[in-house]
Design a protein around this motif. Sequence first.
Motif, PDB file in Angstrom:
ATOM      1  N   MET A   3       8.705 -23.789  -0.298  1.00 38.93           N
ATOM      2  CA  MET A   3       9.508 -23.193  -1.360  1.00 38.93           C
ATOM      3  C   MET A   3       9.153 -21.705  -1.448  1.00 38.93           C
ATOM      4  N   THR A   4      10.173 -20.881  -1.524  1.00 39.83           N
ATOM      5  CA  THR A   4       9.919 -19.448  -1.614  1.00 39.83           C
ATOM      6  C   THR A   4       9.719 -19.048  -3.064  1.00 39.83           C
ATOM      7  N   GLN A   5       8.798 -18.139  -3.262  1.00 39.62           N
ATOM      8  CA  GLN A   5       8.511 -17.665  -4.605  1.00 39.62           C
ATOM      9  C   GLN A   5       9.464 -16.517  -4.930  1.00 39.62           C
ATOM     10  N   THR A   6      10.086 -16.579  -6.097  1.00 41.38           N
ATOM     11  CA  THR A   6      10.964 -15.491  -6.516  1.00 41.38           C
ATOM     12  C   THR A   6      10.212 -14.603  -7.487  1.00 41.38           C
ATOM     13  N   THR A   7      10.511 -13.347  -7.397  1.00 44.76           N
ATOM     14  CA  THR A   7       9.936 -12.390  -8.328  1.00 44.76           C
ATOM     15  C   THR A   7      11.064 -11.821  -9.157  1.00 44.76           C
ATOM     16  N   ILE A   8      10.694 -11.200 -10.240  1.00 49.46           N
ATOM     17  CA  ILE A   8      11.669 -10.590 -11.130  1.00 49.46           C
ATOM     18  C   ILE A   8      11.741  -9.099 -10.801  1.00 49.46           C
ATOM     19  N   ILE A   9      12.955  -8.613 -10.601  1.00 49.81           N
ATOM     20  CA  ILE A   9      13.158  -7.190 -10.319  1.00 49.81           C
ATOM     21  C   ILE A   9      14.243  -6.653 -11.244  1.00 49.81           C
ATOM     22  N   ASP A  10      14.148  -5.378 -11.553  1.00 47.54           N
ATOM     23  CA  ASP A  10      15.141  -4.815 -12.466  1.00 47.54           C
ATOM     24  C   ASP A  10      16.367  -4.331 -11.692  1.00 47.54           C
ATOM     25  N   ILE A  11      17.402  -4.015 -12.439  1.00 47.01           N
ATOM     26  CA  ILE A  11      18.687  -3.655 -11.853  1.00 47.01           C
ATOM     27  C   ILE A  11      18.587  -2.445 -10.919  1.00 47.01           C
ATOM     28  N   GLY A  12      17.689  -1.519 -11.232  1.00 44.63           N
ATOM     29  CA  GLY A  12      17.502  -0.350 -10.366  1.00 44.63           C
ATOM     30  C   GLY A  12      16.977  -0.742  -8.997  1.00 44.63           C
ATOM     31  N   GLU A  13      16.044  -1.676  -8.972  1.00 47.43           N
ATOM     32  CA  GLU A  13      15.490  -2.141  -7.701  1.00 47.43           C
ATOM     33  C   GLU A  13      16.521  -2.964  -6.936  1.00 47.43           C
ATOM     34  N   VAL A  14      17.281  -3.787  -7.640  1.00 47.42           N
ATOM     35  CA  VAL A  14      18.350  -4.550  -6.979  1.00 47.42           C
ATOM     36  C   VAL A  14      19.351  -3.582  -6.359  1.00 47.42           C
ATOM     37  N   ALA A  15      19.719  -2.550  -7.102  1.00 44.09           N
ATOM     38  CA  ALA A  15      20.660  -1.548  -6.598  1.00 44.09           C
ATOM     39  C   ALA A  15      20.083  -0.859  -5.363  1.00 44.09           C
ATOM     40  N   ARG A  16      18.818  -0.505  -5.420  1.00 46.07           N
ATOM     41  CA  ARG A  16      18.186   0.191  -4.294  1.00 46.07           C
ATOM     42  C   ARG A  16      18.156  -0.697  -3.050  1.00 46.07           C
ATOM     43  N   GLN A  17      17.751  -1.948  -3.232  1.00 45.43           N
ATOM     44  CA  GLN A  17      17.606  -2.846  -2.084  1.00 45.43           C
ATOM     45  C   GLN A  17      18.955  -3.325  -1.539  1.00 45.43           C
ATOM     46  N   SER A  18      19.938  -3.466  -2.403  1.00 46.03           N
ATOM     47  CA  SER A  18      21.244  -3.975  -1.957  1.00 46.03           C
ATOM     48  C   SER A  18      22.189  -2.860  -1.522  1.00 46.03           C
ATOM     49  N   GLY A  19      21.921  -1.640  -1.991  1.00 46.05           N
ATOM     50  CA  GLY A  19      22.827  -0.537  -1.687  1.00 46.05           C
ATOM     51  C   GLY A  19      24.055  -0.505  -2.576  1.00 46.05           C
ATOM     52  N   LEU A  20      24.070  -1.350  -3.595  1.00 38.83           N
ATOM     53  CA  LEU A  20      25.201  -1.400  -4.526  1.00 38.83           C
ATOM     54  C   LEU A  20      24.866  -0.615  -5.792  1.00 38.83           C
ATOM     55  N   PRO A  21      25.844   0.080  -6.345  1.00 41.92           N
ATOM     56  CA  PRO A  21      25.568   0.786  -7.600  1.00 41.92           C
ATOM     57  C   PRO A  21      25.381  -0.200  -8.753  1.00 41.92           C
ATOM     58  N   PRO A  22      24.613   0.175  -9.760  1.00 44.54           N
ATOM     59  CA  PRO A  22      24.417  -0.707 -10.918  1.00 44.54           C
ATOM     60  C   PRO A  22      25.747  -1.139 -11.561  1.00 44.54           C
ATOM     61  N   SER A  23      26.754  -0.277 -11.536  1.00 42.10           N
ATOM     62  CA  SER A  23      28.044  -0.655 -12.125  1.00 42.10           C
ATOM     63  C   SER A  23      28.648  -1.854 -11.401  1.00 42.10           C
ATOM     64  N   THR A  24      28.481  -1.927 -10.081  1.00 42.41           N
ATOM     65  CA  THR A  24      28.978  -3.085  -9.328  1.00 42.41           C
ATOM     66  C   THR A  24      28.188  -4.327  -9.689  1.00 42.41           C
ATOM     67  N   LEU A  25      26.883  -4.176  -9.858  1.00 38.26           N
ATOM     68  CA  LEU A  25      26.055  -5.325 -10.247  1.00 38.26           C
ATOM     69  C   LEU A  25      26.468  -5.846 -11.620  1.00 38.26           C
ATOM     70  N   ARG A  26      26.733  -4.940 -12.548  1.00 41.75           N
ATOM     71  CA  ARG A  26      27.185  -5.358 -13.883  1.00 41.75           C
ATOM     72  C   ARG A  26      28.548  -6.045 -13.789  1.00 41.75           C
ATOM     73  N   PHE A  27      29.442  -5.514 -12.941  1.00 40.18           N
ATOM     74  CA  PHE A  27      30.758  -6.120 -12.740  1.00 40.18           C
ATOM     75  C   PHE A  27      30.612  -7.528 -12.163  1.00 40.18           C
ATOM     76  N   TYR A  28      29.769  -7.690 -11.152  1.00 35.95           N
ATOM     77  CA  TYR A  28      29.544  -9.008 -10.561  1.00 35.95           C
ATOM     78  C   TYR A  28      28.970  -9.974 -11.590  1.00 35.95           C
ATOM     79  N   GLU A  29      28.100  -9.477 -12.446  1.00 38.08           N
ATOM     80  CA  GLU A  29      27.548 -10.343 -13.489  1.00 38.08           C
ATOM     81  C   GLU A  29      28.646 -10.748 -14.474  1.00 38.08           C
ATOM     82  N   GLU A  30      29.483  -9.806 -14.841  1.00 35.78           N
ATOM     83  CA  GLU A  30      30.598 -10.091 -15.748  1.00 35.78           C
ATOM     84  C   GLU A  30      31.531 -11.147 -15.157  1.00 35.78           C
ATOM     85  N   LYS A  31      31.727 -11.104 -13.841  1.00 35.65           N
ATOM     86  CA  LYS A  31      32.605 -12.061 -13.154  1.00 35.65           C
ATOM     87  C   LYS A  31      31.913 -13.384 -12.848  1.00 35.65           C
ATOM     88  N   GLY A  32      30.614 -13.487 -13.151  1.00 33.94           N
ATOM     89  CA  GLY A  32      29.885 -14.725 -12.919  1.00 33.94           C
ATOM     90  C   GLY A  32      29.380 -14.900 -11.500  1.00 33.94           C
TER      91      GLY A  32
END
Length: 143
Positions: free
Chosen positions: A1-30
């Motif tokens: 089983m892989t261990q998950t860590t908690i990362i903030d939206i800035g780190e997700v944006a940095r690692q994924s290359g997506l802007p935070p606005s896209t991440l918020r949009f994806y969250e809004e869309k489920g």
Amino acid sequence: MTQTTIIDIGEVARQSGLPPSTLRFYEEKGLIQSTGRHGLRRLFNSNVLQRLALIALGQSAGFSLEEISAMFTAEGPEIDREQLLAKAAELDENIQQLKAMRDGLLHAADCPAPSHLECPSFQRMLRLAGKGQLKRRQKSTRR
């Protein structure tokens, strides 16, 4: 089983290359879910990065966000193989149409006719475009 860590939206944006606005949009869309907040910053499990990669892959293949969303279940991604085959067939059709368009344009560029309007191949492309067949073909392959 892989261990998950908690990362903030800035780190997700940095690692994924997506802007935070896209991440918020994806969250809004489920499509993705945050686990909470640290101040005003959304927090995500690190496994959200794999989910974002799946979303990007689906979009690259031509799936809509709605189609991609339907592929995610509570247990994880559940991708219908028939849907993949249908999308592959659609891509094949797009490829054939694009090749035909490319060949027509290359011919028109090298056509010995005095002008493009006198080139029979270019005239055929104009007739198709005038009848809306080019647009209809492109739209039907995007659905």
